[in-house]
Design an enzyme around this catalytic site. Structure first.
Site, PDB file in Angstrom:
ATOM      1  CG  ASP A  90      -0.155  -0.168   2.555  1.00 47.72           C
ATOM      2  OD1 ASP A  90       0.633  -0.876   2.660  1.00 47.72           O
ATOM      3  OD2 ASP A  90      -0.728   0.590   3.477  1.00 47.72           O
ATOM      4  CD  GLU A 160       4.389   0.871   6.637  1.00 49.22           C
ATOM      5  OE1 GLU A 160       5.259   1.161   7.476  1.00 49.22           O
ATOM      6  OE2 GLU A 160       3.831   1.510   5.769  1.00 49.22           O
TER       7      GLU A 160
END
Length: 428
Positions: A90, A160
């Protein structure tokens, strides 16, 4: 373990630079803002399959949000060493990017335009270049007719980054760790987490606690302030206590790689319309050094705040909204720079770039502590890219660093054959 200079030369001559750059551009061109990682994870699964990896799998850590993993077999047939290559899929948001770069080659944050010798775009540094570097390195080994001695476990995880509502709690790596603990995935001997480091090697990282202090008083009309309890005035006393506590914390001996701990006030919300403020909220972040306890840090902060001279009737409460591998935040971590695998990576990088491969500390928190502190697996951060331009409208990675990183990492995995045991201090 050594780096053979003839292997480095062989790898350099075998690198298809255009194909490597194209790979990175495809990765940047596949948007994966936190919460929307699926398309990028599917692309990575296809790349791992084309590498010849076994056990390629998409595993949801949340509905519609998969991790991706695969195992590239090494020369040893069974019970051999295993190297984990891990990174997050991400990225942060792109709000403001197109407006900032309107009318230029960089207007589209996912175009991966090459400008001034760098590839630009969201995720270029954090951390699609790191993932692309490792996959391109595995392709380079095959092109050079080399096979790594160790198994290479690719594990790419989501969630994350923080910043998007309801996300950013490390749900992806928690899922992967649970699979390793359950024996569903091979436990690695060493891990490289591909956060951007400018090709240096981060063997230590800070820990953090994010705290919100809520100060509650009683609002009253401004003409009769004696009927209220001023939460803003109380917040001033609380902040003064926080800054005094930070001065004490900062007086501790600094860590050689991570520096000094501190408490930083990051926000204050208070006030009302021509009235005594009845509520205030203070936002803080605490930086911790390797070996320091989050529980002790929170206890010290709360004790300092509770000693602040606030009026009777003022209520002060604490919340900790950013738990990662600890309920209060993220634990600090470190491994020995003298670990064999660390030195091997250092030699591999310096065989390609004599000015890089330095041992440094991470000026950020990422997810290696899940590996180091929870699994007892030594891990470092390493990849092309510069954290100083990540999360900004200037995010980019130098093409030279990316291509050199591919050769260096290929040389590393061509020589990696395990890591001597290491003992870790427990973290609370």
């Amino acid at each position: 373990m050594q780096i053979d200079p003839t292997v480095v030369s062989r790898l350099r001559s075998s690198l298809n630079e255009d194909a490597a750059i194209g790979l990175l551009q495809r990765f940047i061109g596949t948007p994966s803002v936190t919460g929307t990682e699926a398309a990028f994870a599917q692309l990575l699964a296809a790349e791992l399959t084309s590498l010849g990896a076994d056990q390629v799998a998409l595993v949801n850590f949340a509905p519609g949000r998969p991790n991706v993993r695969g195992l590239l077999r090494g020369q040893q047939t069974s019970n051999g060493p295993c190297l984990l290559i891990i990174g997050h899929t991400d990225t942060v948001h792109v709000r403001g990017w197109s407006e900032h770069w309107a009318g230029t080659e960089r207007e589209n944050p996912f175009s991966a335009a090459i400008v001034d010798g760098a590839v630009w775009g969201r995720g270029a540094g954090d951390l699609k270049t790191g993932i692309a570097t490792t996959i391109a390195a595995a392709r380079l080994l095959a092109a050079a007719g080399l096979r790594p001695p160790a198994d290479i476990l690719f594990g790419f995880v989501g969630d994350e980054e923080s910043g998007e509502p309801g996300t950013g709690v490390s749900a992806g790596i928690k899922s992967l760790i649970e699979e390793i603990e359950a024996g569903k995935v091979q436990k690695p001997d060493f891990a490289v987490y591909v956060e951007p480091t400018r090709l240096n090697i981060y063997t230590a990282q800070m820990g953090f606690v994010i705290c919100e202090i809520n100060v509650s008083g009683r609002s009253a009309y401004f003409g009769v302030p004696e009927l209220g309890l001023d939460a803003l005035k109380a917040a001033h006393a609380v902040l003064s206590a926080v800054w005094a506590h930070s001065a004490v914390v900062e007086s501790r001996t600094p860590h050689e790689l991570v520096g000094r701990p501190f408490v930083l006030a990051t926000g204050l919300e208070s006030g009302g319309y021509i009235a005594v403020p009845g509520e205030s909220r203070i936002s803080l972040i605490l930086k911790l050094l390797p070996g320091e306890s989050l529980d002790d840090a929170v206890q010290g902060l709360e004790a300092a705040v509770r000693n602040a001279p606030v009026a009777d009737g003022i209520d002060v409460s604490f919340s900790y909204p950013a738990g990662r591998d600890h309920r209060f935040g993220g634990t600090p971590a470190e491994v020995s720079p003298d670990l064999g695998a660390v030195r091997l990576l250092e030699m591999a990088v310096q065989a390609v770039r004599a000015d890089r491969g330095l041992i440094e500390g991470a000026p950020y928190w990422s997810e290696a502590p899940f590996l180091i502190n929870r699994l007892g697996v030594p891990a470092v951060y390493w990849a092309p890219g510069d954290i100083r331009n990540c999360h900004t409208l200037e995010e980019r990675v130098l093409v030279k660093d990316y291509l050199d990183g591919i050769v260096a990492f290929a040389a590393f995995i061509a020589a990696f054959s395990g890591s001597e045991p290491i003992t870790f201090a427990s973290q609370t």
